[in-house]
Design a protein around this motif. Structure first.
Motif, PDB file in Angstrom:
ATOM      1  N   TYR A   1      -3.784   3.907  -0.634  1.00 28.33           N
ATOM      2  CA  TYR A   1      -2.429   3.856  -1.187  1.00 28.33           C
ATOM      3  C   TYR A   1      -2.119   2.454  -1.698  1.00 28.33           C
ATOM      4  O   TYR A   1      -1.639   2.282  -2.832  1.00 28.33           O
TER       5      TYR A   1
ATOM      6  N   SER B   1       2.578  16.036   2.064  1.00 32.35           N
ATOM      7  CA  SER B   1       4.012  15.776   1.970  1.00 32.35           C
ATOM      8  C   SER B   1       4.353  14.291   2.028  1.00 32.35           C
ATOM      9  O   SER B   1       5.531  13.924   1.967  1.00 32.35           O
ATOM     10  N   ASP B   2       3.354  13.422   2.126  1.00 29.86           N
ATOM     11  CA  ASP B   2       3.600  11.995   2.291  1.00 29.86           C
ATOM     12  C   ASP B   2       4.308  11.422   1.061  1.00 29.86           C
ATOM     13  O   ASP B   2       3.879  11.631  -0.078  1.00 29.86           O
ATOM     14  N   ASP B   3       5.416  10.698   1.288  1.00 29.96           N
ATOM     15  CA  ASP B   3       6.199  10.130   0.184  1.00 29.96           C
ATOM     16  C   ASP B   3       5.387   9.151  -0.650  1.00 29.96           C
ATOM     17  O   ASP B   3       5.661   8.967  -1.840  1.00 29.96           O
ATOM     18  N   ARG B   4       4.390   8.511  -0.048  1.00 30.58           N
ATOM     19  CA  ARG B   4       3.593   7.546  -0.788  1.00 30.58           C
ATOM     20  C   ARG B   4       2.790   8.234  -1.892  1.00 30.58           C
ATOM     21  O   ARG B   4       2.621   7.690  -2.987  1.00 30.58           O
TER      22      ARG B   4
ATOM     23  N   ARG C   1       3.752  10.955  -3.424  1.00 32.62           N
ATOM     24  CA  ARG C   1       4.718  11.331  -4.456  1.00 32.62           C
ATOM     25  C   ARG C   1       5.088  10.127  -5.336  1.00 32.62           C
ATOM     26  O   ARG C   1       5.297  10.270  -6.540  1.00 32.62           O
ATOM     27  N   GLU C   2       5.161   8.949  -4.716  1.00 28.90           N
ATOM     28  CA  GLU C   2       5.425   7.734  -5.500  1.00 28.90           C
ATOM     29  C   GLU C   2       4.346   7.516  -6.553  1.00 28.90           C
ATOM     30  O   GLU C   2       4.642   7.248  -7.729  1.00 28.90           O
TER      31      GLU C   2
ATOM     32  N   GLU D   1       2.255   9.780  -7.767  1.00 30.16           N
ATOM     33  CA  GLU D   1       2.282  10.879  -8.742  1.00 30.16           C
ATOM     34  C   GLU D   1       3.382  10.678  -9.767  1.00 30.16           C
ATOM     35  O   GLU D   1       3.191  10.922 -10.967  1.00 30.16           O
ATOM     36  N   ARG D   2       4.560  10.207  -9.323  1.00 27.88           N
ATOM     37  CA  ARG D   2       5.654   9.959 -10.262  1.00 27.88           C
ATOM     38  C   ARG D   2       5.263   8.884 -11.268  1.00 27.88           C
ATOM     39  O   ARG D   2       5.525   9.009 -12.464  1.00 27.88           O
TER      40      ARG D   2
END
Length: 469
Positions: A419, A448-451, A453-454, A456-457
């Protein structure tokens, strides 16, 4: 159309789709919407300007900002402070609690108290939601219209282009010129003055910094509006502030009175050593050597120049002299620690950096440098603790992301390792490397890890921008 303009226009179009308000909507920008707006405009600022990521400079501004924030009482926002690498003397705040100071304004000031004065004034604008009220008065009824308005007012984007960004979304607004009213300025001066005094700073500093800005000739080549353009009636405000000082007294009310000068000369030395032309920086430091109040900062600045050139023995000699004159400066001790580290003298580096943190535990650079020393000593848990502390204090640091990835990797914690290496690549704009490390991180981190998603965004936005360019 330039690539940066295409990115700005694309971002505004996305904002229009996400937040567009119909003409019949009664506009009331809720706090959550304001925070979301702030995050969007922050990205626009990052696209338009180069932010200084130097942890010593940014960490110092953030520390002063946090000190003033503690004097505010209950707050609506998680305030964040940024330094823009532009010679224009300017500062501004945007919705959501983001405060920006330009390098040119830092170079105009002479003390920590003057910096705290500007930050206190900007915090007062945010706390009082003055931008929000201006937008309501101007009937700017959509997020896209707000972005166009702020682009013209604060970012210096050409008026025609800024108007085009907001076209069709402003529902009859008469102008894009966003300026604080005299009533707004008086309230921000009064509240900012109270914040400054409560934080333990010399209140006259608010007068002196305003006088300096008033005396300045703002005929510069920069596209960016000066402080005078968005903060009107400077002459009247200087007089009003002088009356406030006379009425309320010239000493701070806090039980813990701050040194008005603080470490400010050393921060200026960092800016000169890293951002000024080499010969100009040397000439300035040689001049400072004749001033007893600036001699330690001059030795420090010259030492930093030698350090940047790899002349470690010369750097060590100068920084030791600075430490004799200013033994309680965490910046000087951090510079010494870095020099000892680069010389391979790890025990002396550790001692200097621990002393720096004893003086200021909120110094991100001291935590970063001590983490690197522990890394070389293979003390992984200690290294991680200090690197994470540095991240919490000053997160916008690509070197920190890389070192965190390395330490997690050495500890065999591969999810966070990939990450942070992906985030390091993200700061460099390397989409292929981000995608590589993200795929690796997916093996070790929960879906489901927010990192994840960050990352991917960021990749999604990067691909859209690439297509648009």
């Amino acid at each position: 159309m330039t690539r940066s303009w295409r990115r700005v226009l694309y971002g505004v179009l996305v904002l229009s789709l996400l937040f567009a308000a119909g003409p019949s909507r009664t506009w009331a920008l809720e706090l959550d919407e304001e925070k979301e707006l702030g995050r969007k405009i922050l990205q626009m600022v990052r696209d338009h300007f180069r932010l200084i990521e130097d942890p010593e400079v940014v960490g110092y501004v953030q520390a002063v900002g946090r000190r003033v924030v503690r004097a505010l009482g209950p707050v609506h926002y998680d305030y964040a402070f940024f330094v823009i690498d532009d010679a224009t003397p300017n500062a501004f705040a945007i919705p959501g609690g983001y405060v920006f100071v330009f390098r040119g304004l830092l170079e105009l000031m002479d003390s920590e108290a003057e910096l705290a004065s500007i930050l206190a004034h900007e915090l007062a604008h945010v706390q009082s939601r003055h931008i929000h009220k201006q937008l309501e008065r101007g009937r700017i009824l959509s997020i896209a219209g707000i972005v166009g308005t702020l682009a013209g007012a604060f970012l210096g984007l050409e008026s025609d282009a800024a108007r085009a960004l907001a076209m069709g979304t402003m529902a009859g607004a008469q102008t894009l010129q966003l300026k604080y009213s005299r009533e707004d300025e008086e309230e921000a001066d009064r509240l900012g003055f109270e914040y400054l005094v409560s934080a333990g700073y010399e209140p006259r500093a608010m007068v002196t910094v305003m006088q300096k800005m008033r005396r300045m000739n703002w005929q510069s080549d920069s596209r960016v509006p000066s402080y005078l353009m968005t903060h009107p009636a400077m002459g009247e405000r200087v007089g009003y502030l002088e009356l406030l000082v006379e009425r309320k007294g010239a000493r701070p009310s806090s039980a813990k009175v701050r040194d008005a000068l603080g470490d400010y000369p050393f921060v200026l030395a960092i800016l000169l050593s890293r951002h000024a032309e080499f010969g100009e920086a040397q000439r300035r430091f040689q001049g400072w050597l004749q001033d007893p109040a600036r001699k330690a900062a001059a030795l420090y600045g010259l030492g930093r120049i030698h350090l940047s050139k790899g002349r470690l023995d010369e750097a060590l000699n100068l920084l030791r002299q600075a430490a004799v004159l200013k033994p309680m400066s965490h910046l000087v001790l951090t510079g010494l620690g870095e020099t000892y580290h680069r010389l391979g003298r790890l025990e002396e580096a550790e001692k200097a950096l621990r002393s720096a943190l004893a003086l200021d535990d909120e110094s991100p650079m001291a935590h970063l440098r001590l983490g690197l020393v522990y890394q070389d000593q293979e003390k992984w848990q200690e290294a991680l603790r200090h690197l994470k502390r540095a991240e919490a204090l000053a997160p916008l640091n690509p070197e920190l992301d890389y070192q965190l990835g390395v330490v997690y990797g050495r500890m065999q914690d591969l999810g966070p390792a990939h990450y942070y290496l992906a985030r390091h690549a993200m700061r460099r704009g390397d989409a292929k490397l981000v995608a590589f490390h993200m795929q690796k991180a997916k093996i070790y981190l929960p879906a489901s890890d927010d990192r994840l998603r960050e990352l991917e965004r960021w990749l999604k936005e990067s691909r859209k921008t690439s297509r648009g360019s």
